[in-house]
Design a protein around this motif. Structure first.
Motif, PDB file in Angstrom:
ATOM      1  N   THR A 194       0.823  -1.222   0.000  1.00 31.47           N
ATOM      2  CA  THR A 194       0.000   0.000   0.000  1.00 31.47           C
ATOM      3  C   THR A 194       0.847   1.258   0.000  1.00 31.47           C
ATOM      4  N   ASP A 195       2.148   1.122  -0.177  1.00 30.76           N
ATOM      5  CA  ASP A 195       3.031   2.288  -0.186  1.00 30.76           C
ATOM      6  C   ASP A 195       2.741   3.137  -1.424  1.00 30.76           C
ATOM      7  N   PRO A 196       2.361   4.418  -1.260  1.00 32.74           N
ATOM      8  CA  PRO A 196       2.066   5.261  -2.427  1.00 32.74           C
ATOM      9  C   PRO A 196       3.247   5.392  -3.377  1.00 32.74           C
ATOM     10  N   ALA A 197       4.457   5.444  -2.829  1.00 32.30           N
ATOM     11  CA  ALA A 197       5.631   5.586  -3.688  1.00 32.30           C
ATOM     12  C   ALA A 197       5.822   4.361  -4.577  1.00 32.30           C
ATOM     13  N   LEU A 198       5.626   3.160  -4.003  1.00 35.39           N
ATOM     14  CA  LEU A 198       5.764   1.944  -4.801  1.00 35.39           C
ATOM     15  C   LEU A 198       4.632   1.819  -5.814  1.00 35.39           C
ATOM     16  N   GLN A 199       3.419   2.199  -5.414  1.00 37.13           N
ATOM     17  CA  GLN A 199       2.313   2.178  -6.361  1.00 37.13           C
ATOM     18  C   GLN A 199       2.571   3.131  -7.517  1.00 37.13           C
ATOM     19  N   ARG A 200       3.127   4.281  -7.221  1.00 30.70           N
ATOM     20  CA  ARG A 200       3.457   5.263  -8.255  1.00 30.70           C
ATOM     21  C   ARG A 200       4.497   4.707  -9.213  1.00 30.70           C
ATOM     22  N   GLU A 201       5.512   4.020  -8.656  1.00 33.38           N
ATOM     23  CA  GLU A 201       6.568   3.455  -9.495  1.00 33.38           C
ATOM     24  C   GLU A 201       6.034   2.329 -10.370  1.00 33.38           C
ATOM     25  N   ARG A 202       5.157   1.472  -9.801  1.00 30.04           N
ATOM     26  CA  ARG A 202       4.567   0.393 -10.611  1.00 30.04           C
ATOM     27  C   ARG A 202       3.720   0.962 -11.744  1.00 30.04           C
ATOM     28  N   GLN A 203       2.961   2.005 -11.457  1.00 26.19           N
ATOM     29  CA  GLN A 203       2.143   2.620 -12.503  1.00 26.19           C
ATOM     30  C   GLN A 203       3.019   3.235 -13.588  1.00 26.19           C
ATOM     31  N   ARG A 204       4.122   3.855 -13.182  1.00 25.24           N
ATOM     32  CA  ARG A 204       5.033   4.464 -14.160  1.00 25.24           C
ATOM     33  C   ARG A 204       5.636   3.398 -15.073  1.00 25.24           C
ATOM     34  N   ARG A 205       5.983   2.248 -14.507  1.00 27.78           N
ATOM     35  CA  ARG A 205       6.555   1.174 -15.325  1.00 27.78           C
ATOM     36  C   ARG A 205       5.524   0.595 -16.287  1.00 27.78           C
ATOM     37  N   ARG A 206       4.288   0.458 -15.826  1.00 30.26           N
ATOM     38  CA  ARG A 206       3.237  -0.039 -16.737  1.00 30.26           C
ATOM     39  C   ARG A 206       3.047   0.915 -17.909  1.00 30.26           C
ATOM     40  N   LEU A 207       3.039   2.209 -17.620  1.00 29.63           N
ATOM     41  CA  LEU A 207       2.891   3.195 -18.696  1.00 29.63           C
ATOM     42  C   LEU A 207       4.085   3.153 -19.642  1.00 29.63           C
ATOM     43  N   ALA A 208       5.276   2.921 -19.099  1.00 28.70           N
ATOM     44  CA  ALA A 208       6.466   2.845 -19.956  1.00 28.70           C
ATOM     45  C   ALA A 208       6.368   1.667 -20.913  1.00 28.70           C
ATOM     46  N   ARG A 209       5.883   0.515 -20.416  1.00 28.02           N
ATOM     47  CA  ARG A 209       5.734  -0.652 -21.300  1.00 28.02           C
ATOM     48  C   ARG A 209       4.686  -0.395 -22.383  1.00 28.02           C
ATOM     49  N   LYS A 210       3.560   0.201 -21.994  1.00 32.23           N
ATOM     50  CA  LYS A 210       2.520   0.496 -22.980  1.00 32.23           C
ATOM     51  C   LYS A 210       3.013   1.499 -24.013  1.00 32.23           C
ATOM     52  N   ARG A 211       3.781   2.483 -23.561  1.00 36.73           N
ATOM     53  CA  ARG A 211       4.299   3.489 -24.489  1.00 36.73           C
ATOM     54  C   ARG A 211       5.272   2.855 -25.480  1.00 36.73           C
ATOM     55  N   ALA A 212       6.090   1.895 -25.008  1.00 36.20           N
ATOM     56  CA  ALA A 212       7.038   1.215 -25.902  1.00 36.20           C
ATOM     57  C   ALA A 212       6.295   0.463 -27.004  1.00 36.20           C
ATOM     58  N   TRP A 213       5.223  -0.237 -26.638  1.00 33.42           N
ATOM     59  CA  TRP A 213       4.446  -0.958 -27.654  1.00 33.42           C
ATOM     60  C   TRP A 213       3.743   0.018 -28.602  1.00 33.42           C
ATOM     61  N   ALA A 214       3.219   1.128 -28.075  1.00 32.36           N
ATOM     62  CA  ALA A 214       2.583   2.126 -28.944  1.00 32.36           C
ATOM     63  C   ALA A 214       3.590   2.706 -29.918  1.00 32.36           C
ATOM     64  N   SER A 215       4.816   2.910 -29.458  1.00 33.90           N
ATOM     65  CA  SER A 215       5.864   3.432 -30.344  1.00 33.90           C
ATOM     66  C   SER A 215       6.189   2.446 -31.463  1.00 33.90           C
ATOM     67  N   ARG A 216       6.242   1.154 -31.122  1.00 28.47           N
ATOM     68  CA  ARG A 216       6.533   0.145 -32.146  1.00 28.47           C
ATOM     69  C   ARG A 216       5.429   0.100 -33.203  1.00 28.47           C
ATOM     70  N   TRP A 217       4.164   0.101 -32.749  1.00 37.18           N
ATOM     71  CA  TRP A 217       3.069   0.044 -33.711  1.00 37.18           C
ATOM     72  C   TRP A 217       2.997   1.325 -34.551  1.00 37.18           C
ATOM     73  N   THR A 218       3.318   2.451 -33.958  1.00 38.19           N
ATOM     74  CA  THR A 218       3.342   3.701 -34.731  1.00 38.19           C
ATOM     75  C   THR A 218       4.366   3.603 -35.859  1.00 38.19           C
ATOM     76  N   THR A 219       5.528   3.057 -35.520  1.00 37.78           N
ATOM     77  CA  THR A 219       6.580   2.909 -36.525  1.00 37.78           C
ATOM     78  C   THR A 219       6.152   1.955 -37.645  1.00 37.78           C
ATOM     79  N   VAL A 220       5.530   0.827 -37.255  1.00 37.84           N
ATOM     80  CA  VAL A 220       5.115  -0.162 -38.254  1.00 37.84           C
ATOM     81  C   VAL A 220       4.079   0.423 -39.206  1.00 37.84           C
ATOM     82  N   TRP A 221       3.017   1.024 -38.642  1.00 39.47           N
ATOM     83  CA  TRP A 221       1.959   1.574 -39.490  1.00 39.47           C
ATOM     84  C   TRP A 221       2.459   2.726 -40.344  1.00 39.47           C
ATOM     85  N   ALA A 222       3.316   3.561 -39.787  1.00 40.28           N
ATOM     86  CA  ALA A 222       3.860   4.681 -40.561  1.00 40.28           C
ATOM     87  C   ALA A 222       4.729   4.175 -41.710  1.00 40.28           C
TER      88      ALA A 222
END
Length: 274
Positions: A36-64
């Motif tokens: 329940t540590d807010p700092a750890l929850q914040r870090e986990r959320q940041r990592r999830r967003l980083a992974r999603k952003r990496a996949w979005a970047s790959r698909w953007t490159t492919v479609w472009a």
């Protein structure tokens, strides 16, 4: 010095009374606190967003890339270099679809980037406070640690407000935040030792309880002094915030931080590692 040595021996003796059930309970409490540590929850959320952003970047490159290939082919077809107009129309349709997907992926990547940046630590971000399990209500360590927990939350808010101004250097605010966190950790260690000595006192033979009761009294005194010093740091932060808002910053924060750091060092030297 002799009293300090006696206190160390009493605390070491108290550690032997920690049974496996108590140790497992502490592990469970620490695990729940981390979950329940807010700092750890914040870090986990940041990592999830980083992974999603990496996949979005790959698909953007492919479609472009597919869209660019279709565009080149259409230009070459209408110029008569390759194929015919019918094949060019097919590639136009494909390019429209892939271009749409590329735009959507790009917009998603942009949104994820902004969300990730909002979670990155910065000067204007609120300073989170790690949540720890409180001592039992029956322990003399409970009241000081409750005061400490409330003081930590208030100090984090004050330092956030101070960091948003330009009157106090960012390194001074960070030094204060780090010192406060280290002092709070040491105080919680003292509280854990106090509770351990209390359990040892309660289970010791009646004739051997007096020295342990004196050790409990000394540890409670140290804990109260430490929390009072943390409160002084809190008051200094409040004065600095008030003064900086008027354009006249003071040196109270630096002095109180140095005093608290010295006290935390003294407690750390006196108290064995838990």
């Amino acid at each position: 010095m002799a009293r300090a040595d006696d206190l160390r021996r009493l605390i070491a003796l108290a550690q032997q009374f920690r049974g496996p059930v108590v140790d497992h309970a502490k592990l469970v409490q620490d695990a729940l606190a981390k979950r329940t540590d807010p700092a750890l929850q914040r870090e986990r959320q940041r990592r999830r967003l980083a992974r999603k952003r990496a996949w979005a970047s790959r698909w953007t490159t492919v479609w472009a890339l597919v869209t660019a290939i279709c565009l080149v082919y259409v230009v070459a077809a209408f110029s008569g270099a390759v194929g015919d107009n019918e094949s060019a129309i097919v590639f136009i349709i494909i390019g429209l679809f892939t271009g749409t997907f590329a735009v959507r992926a790009g917009l998603r990547m942009r949104g994820l980037t902004r969300a990730q940046q909002s979670l990155e630590p910065g000067a204007g971000d609120p300073l989170v406070v790690t949540r720890y399990a409180l001592p039992p209500k029956s322990s003399l360590a409970r009241a000081p640690i409750e005061r400490l927990t409330e003081a930590e939350s208030t100090l984090a808010e004050l330092l956030t407000q101070i960091s948003r101004g330009a009157s106090v250097p960012a390194e001074s605010v960070e030094h204060t935040r780090r010192t406060g966190a280290e002092a709070a950790l040491v105080l919680r260690r003292v509280a854990a030792q106090l509770h351990a000595v209390e359990r040892a006192r309660d289970h010791a033979p009646p004739l051997e309880r007096a020295p342990l009761a004196e050790a409990v009294r000394q540890l409670r005194t140290q804990l109260d002094e430490g929390v009072d010093a943390y409160g002084s740091l809190l008051a200094a932060a409040g004065r600095v915030l008030a003064a900086s808002s008027l354009g006249a910053p003071t040196q109270d924060l630096t002095s109180a931080t140095d005093h608290l750091a010295g006290l935390a060092l003294a407690l750390r030297d006196l108290s064995p590692e838990a």
